[in-house]
Design a protein around this motif. Sequence first.
Motif, PDB file in Angstrom:
ATOM      1  N   HIS A   1      91.317  68.495  39.315  1.00 33.42           N
ATOM      2  CA  HIS A   1      89.865  68.675  39.494  1.00 33.42           C
ATOM      3  C   HIS A   1      89.565  69.696  40.580  1.00 33.42           C
ATOM      4  CE1 HIS A   1      85.702  67.990  40.508  1.00 33.42           C
ATOM      5  NE2 HIS A   1      86.069  67.707  41.744  1.00 33.42           N
ATOM      6  N   ASP A   2      88.536  70.512  40.327  1.00 28.76           N
ATOM      7  CA  ASP A   2      88.038  71.436  41.356  1.00 28.76           C
ATOM      8  C   ASP A   2      86.519  71.508  41.216  1.00 28.76           C
ATOM      9  OD1 ASP A   2      89.692  73.960  42.985  1.00 28.76           O
ATOM     10  OD2 ASP A   2      87.502  74.063  42.851  1.00 28.76           O
ATOM     11  N   LEU A   3      85.852  71.781  42.336  1.00 29.76           N
ATOM     12  CA  LEU A   3      84.389  71.937  42.305  1.00 29.76           C
ATOM     13  C   LEU A   3      84.005  73.258  41.642  1.00 29.76           C
ATOM     14  CD1 LEU A   3      83.466  70.998  45.995  1.00 29.76           C
ATOM     15  CD2 LEU A   3      83.177  69.594  43.935  1.00 29.76           C
TER      16      LEU A   3
ATOM     17  N   VAL B   1      95.623  78.001  44.567  1.00 33.27           N
ATOM     18  CA  VAL B   1      97.013  78.470  44.555  1.00 33.27           C
ATOM     19  C   VAL B   1      97.978  77.291  44.446  1.00 33.27           C
ATOM     20  CG1 VAL B   1      98.770  79.543  46.037  1.00 33.27           C
ATOM     21  CG2 VAL B   1      96.495  80.574  45.861  1.00 33.27           C
ATOM     22  N   MET B   2      97.801  76.286  45.304  1.00 32.72           N
ATOM     23  CA  MET B   2      98.746  75.173  45.328  1.00 32.72           C
ATOM     24  C   MET B   2      98.441  74.116  44.268  1.00 32.72           C
ATOM     25  SD  MET B   2     100.892  76.156  47.437  1.00 32.72           S
ATOM     26  CE  MET B   2     101.962  74.732  47.454  1.00 32.72           C
ATOM     27  N   GLY B   3      97.162  73.712  44.163  1.00 37.73           N
ATOM     28  CA  GLY B   3      96.826  72.619  43.259  1.00 37.73           C
ATOM     29  C   GLY B   3      97.237  72.903  41.819  1.00 37.73           C
TER      30      GLY B   3
ATOM     31  N   LEU C   1      87.117  68.758  56.090  1.00 34.99           N
ATOM     32  CA  LEU C   1      87.042  68.671  54.623  1.00 34.99           C
ATOM     33  C   LEU C   1      88.038  67.629  54.096  1.00 34.99           C
ATOM     34  CD1 LEU C   1      86.079  69.719  51.861  1.00 34.99           C
ATOM     35  CD2 LEU C   1      87.802  71.532  52.046  1.00 34.99           C
ATOM     36  N   LYS C   2      89.241  67.653  54.651  1.00 31.44           N
ATOM     37  CA  LYS C   2      90.258  66.709  54.169  1.00 31.44           C
ATOM     38  C   LYS C   2      89.854  65.269  54.490  1.00 31.44           C
ATOM     39  CE  LYS C   2      94.064  70.030  54.037  1.00 31.44           C
ATOM     40  NZ  LYS C   2      94.407  70.167  52.633  1.00 31.44           N
ATOM     41  N   VAL C   3      89.314  65.058  55.689  1.00 33.90           N
ATOM     42  CA  VAL C   3      88.867  63.708  56.052  1.00 33.90           C
ATOM     43  C   VAL C   3      87.765  63.258  55.090  1.00 33.90           C
ATOM     44  CG1 VAL C   3      87.591  62.401  57.807  1.00 33.90           C
ATOM     45  CG2 VAL C   3      89.575  63.761  58.472  1.00 33.90           C
TER      46      VAL C   3
ATOM     47  N   SER D   1      98.474  69.031  52.851  1.00 32.47           N
ATOM     48  CA  SER D   1      98.122  69.788  54.063  1.00 32.47           C
ATOM     49  C   SER D   1      99.355  70.536  54.558  1.00 32.47           C
ATOM     50  CB  SER D   1      97.640  68.825  55.150  1.00 32.47           C
ATOM     51  OG  SER D   1      97.529  69.517  56.368  1.00 32.47           O
ATOM     52  N   SER D   2      99.117  71.679  55.168  1.00 33.11           N
ATOM     53  CA  SER D   2     100.229  72.439  55.752  1.00 33.11           C
ATOM     54  C   SER D   2     100.643  71.877  57.096  1.00 33.11           C
ATOM     55  CB  SER D   2      99.825  73.906  55.935  1.00 33.11           C
ATOM     56  OG  SER D   2      99.619  74.510  54.693  1.00 33.11           O
ATOM     57  N   GLY D   3      99.773  71.013  57.692  1.00 30.14           N
ATOM     58  CA  GLY D   3     100.202  70.536  59.008  1.00 30.14           C
ATOM     59  C   GLY D   3      99.292  69.565  59.728  1.00 30.14           C
TER      60      GLY D   3
ATOM     61  N   PRO E   1      91.226  73.316  50.722  1.00 28.32           N
ATOM     62  CA  PRO E   1      91.562  74.207  51.841  1.00 28.32           C
ATOM     63  C   PRO E   1      91.892  73.478  53.139  1.00 28.32           C
ATOM     64  CG  PRO E   1      89.721  75.089  50.604  1.00 28.32           C
ATOM     65  CD  PRO E   1      89.969  73.719  50.052  1.00 28.32           C
ATOM     66  N   GLU E   2      92.657  74.178  53.975  1.00 26.57           N
ATOM     67  CA  GLU E   2      93.192  73.579  55.217  1.00 26.57           C
ATOM     68  C   GLU E   2      92.108  73.478  56.297  1.00 26.57           C
ATOM     69  OE1 GLU E   2      96.148  72.286  55.276  1.00 26.57           O
ATOM     70  OE2 GLU E   2      96.787  72.186  57.342  1.00 26.57           O
ATOM     71  N   ARG E   3      91.207  72.533  56.098  1.00 27.61           N
ATOM     72  CA  ARG E   3      90.192  72.231  57.121  1.00 27.61           C
ATOM     73  C   ARG E   3      90.196  70.732  57.304  1.00 27.61           C
ATOM     74  NH1 ARG E   3      85.208  73.960  54.354  1.00 27.61           N
ATOM     75  NH2 ARG E   3      84.461  72.138  55.474  1.00 27.61           N
TER      76      ARG E   3
HETATM   77  N1  LIG Z   1      99.062  78.688  49.900  1.00 23.06           N
HETATM   78  C1  LIG Z   1     100.191  78.210  50.391  1.00 23.06           C
HETATM   79  O1  LIG Z   1     101.210  78.893  50.499  1.00 23.06           O
HETATM   80  C2  LIG Z   1     100.302  76.770  50.811  1.00 23.06           C
HETATM   81  C3  LIG Z   1     101.577  76.183  50.917  1.00 23.06           C
HETATM   82  C4  LIG Z   1     101.687  74.827  51.259  1.00 23.06           C
HETATM   83  C5  LIG Z   1     100.543  74.100  51.525  1.00 23.06           C
HETATM   84  N2  LIG Z   1      99.306  74.710  51.420  1.00 23.06           N
HETATM   85  C6  LIG Z   1      98.128  73.885  51.674  1.00 23.06           C
HETATM   86  O2  LIG Z   1      97.583  73.520  50.413  1.00 23.06           O
HETATM   87  C7  LIG Z   1      96.169  73.335  50.558  1.00 23.06           C
HETATM   88  C8  LIG Z   1      95.450  74.190  49.541  1.00 23.06           C
HETATM   89  O3  LIG Z   1      95.805  75.539  49.776  1.00 23.06           O
HETATM   90  P1  LIG Z   1      95.599  76.663  48.657  1.00 23.06           P
HETATM   91  O4  LIG Z   1      96.339  77.860  49.148  1.00 23.06           O
HETATM   92  O5  LIG Z   1      95.915  76.113  47.313  1.00 23.06           O
HETATM   93  O6  LIG Z   1      94.022  76.904  48.780  1.00 23.06           O
HETATM   94  P2  LIG Z   1      93.035  77.561  47.700  1.00 23.06           P
HETATM   95  O7  LIG Z   1      91.893  78.080  48.471  1.00 23.06           O
HETATM   96  O8  LIG Z   1      93.790  78.493  46.803  1.00 23.06           O
HETATM   97  O9  LIG Z   1      92.564  76.312  46.803  1.00 23.06           O
HETATM   98  C9  LIG Z   1      91.767  75.291  47.294  1.00 23.06           C
HETATM   99  C10 LIG Z   1      90.851  74.828  46.171  1.00 23.06           C
HETATM  100  O10 LIG Z   1      90.162  73.658  46.591  1.00 23.06           O
HETATM  101  C11 LIG Z   1      88.874  73.683  46.010  1.00 23.06           C
HETATM  102  N3  LIG Z   1      88.004  72.760  46.722  1.00 23.06           N
HETATM  103  C12 LIG Z   1      87.401  72.897  47.921  1.00 23.06           C
HETATM  104  N4  LIG Z   1      86.719  71.779  48.244  1.00 23.06           N
HETATM  105  C13 LIG Z   1      86.888  70.918  47.212  1.00 23.06           C
HETATM  106  C14 LIG Z   1      86.430  69.595  46.953  1.00 23.06           C
HETATM  107  N5  LIG Z   1      85.682  68.930  47.826  1.00 23.06           N
HETATM  108  N6  LIG Z   1      86.780  69.012  45.788  1.00 23.06           N
HETATM  109  C15 LIG Z   1      87.539  69.674  44.888  1.00 23.06           C
HETATM  110  N7  LIG Z   1      88.012  70.923  45.086  1.00 23.06           N
HETATM  111  C16 LIG Z   1      87.696  71.540  46.232  1.00 23.06           C
HETATM  112  C17 LIG Z   1      88.450  75.149  46.107  1.00 23.06           C
HETATM  113  O11 LIG Z   1      87.413  75.446  45.158  1.00 23.06           O
HETATM  114  C18 LIG Z   1      89.766  75.868  45.800  1.00 23.06           C
HETATM  115  O12 LIG Z   1      89.889  76.189  44.431  1.00 23.06           O
HETATM  116  C19 LIG Z   1      95.829  73.667  52.007  1.00 23.06           C
HETATM  117  O13 LIG Z   1      95.823  72.508  52.774  1.00 23.06           O
HETATM  118  C20 LIG Z   1      96.992  74.563  52.416  1.00 23.06           C
HETATM  119  O14 LIG Z   1      97.210  74.573  53.818  1.00 23.06           O
HETATM  120  C21 LIG Z   1      99.158  76.011  51.057  1.00 23.06           C
END
Ligand SMILES: NC(=O)c1ccc[n+]([C@@H]2O[C@H](COP(=O)([O-])OP(=O)(O)OC[C@H]3O[C@@H](n4cnc5c(N)ncnc54)[C@H](O)[C@@H]3O)[C@@H](O)[C@H]2O)c1
Length: 245
Positions: free
Chosen positions: A31-33, A12-14, A98-100, A120-122, A93-95
């Motif tokens: 890039h995405d996996l 969604v965000m990337g 994973l981020k570390v 990150s959201s926080g 994703p917000e874990r």
């Molecule tokens: N959705 C929102 O409204 C929003 C707003 C602001 C911030 N955020 C933050 O943005 C971040 C992403 O959220 P999102 O909603 O886009 O999540 P999402 O689940 O839509 O997308 C995350 C993507 O990351 C990919 N991914 C996972 N591990 C990976 C790796 N090791 N290498 C490459 N790709 C990998 C997944 O396949 C997935 O496509 C989170 O930290 C979230 O808290 C989200």
Amino acid sequence: MGRRVGVLGAGVMGSGIAQVLAAAGHDVVCHDLSADALAAGEANVRAGRFGLGTAVERGKLSAKEADAALRRLCFTGDVERLYDTDVVVEAVPERLDLKVTVFRDLDRRCRQDTILASNSSGFPISALAAATDRPDRVIGWHWASPAPVMKLAEIVRAPSTSDATTEFVVDLAEGAGKNPVVIKDAPLAWGYVANRVYFAMVCEAARVVQEGVATAEEVDQLMIDCFRWPTGPLAMTRGAGTGWS
Ligand SMILES: NC(=O)c1ccc[n+]([C@@H]2O[C@H](COP(=O)([O-])OP(=O)(O)OC[C@H]3O[C@@H](n4cnc5c(N)ncnc54)[C@H](O)[C@@H]3O)[C@@H](O)[C@H]2O)c1
């Protein structure tokens, strides 16, 4: 000046972040996996509700500008394409674990001068900085959904983040039409500023519903009518997770 930008995660965000930065004149590799996420992300950029095609239909962008942005933007399963960049914006994703892990990995493999920014959201940016050998080049860059529309650029500075890193990201955000506000990392609280304040409101909204004072729909409607918000706090949590699709 056009920069080389990497975006980690095409969800969604990337995908939205990649679109905004390509439209702002930068060469962007996203890039995405997951092959499905890459395909969905690219489809969103091309023809989604907030994509380039829709921006052209609405007269916000010329067809030529949209084509040029698409030429500057590449969705790829090849993570190595991220390594030779000026900045990588992480949007996995917000874990925290994973981020570390991805920050450690990017730190080992990216160019020495690459800035690593997290959407990150926080989570504490200092925790991500500490996972790297480049803590001066780690910063938070929190976007809001949908990224192509929302002006938010909450720039989160850890104590280790350098002035040069902060200035670079602020410039990039401004050049992409966002409204950067630099704040301090506060590692003891989740949510920086926008989400801390927002979640305080969501908690109170949920309490009002739980007490039977009003329904979720009524709470949302009252907040819209009282503050002219485009949506209420409870509908907001549902919409953000889906990219408002
Ligand atoms: N959705 C929102 O409204 C929003 C707003 C602001 C911030 N955020 C933050 O943005 C971040 C992403 O959220 P999102 O909603 O886009 O999540 P999402 O689940 O839509 O997308 C995350 C993507 O990351 C990919 N991914 C996972 N591990 C990976 C790796 N090791 N290498 C490459 N790709 C990998 C997944 O396949 C997935 O496509 C989170 O930290 C979230 O808290 C989200």
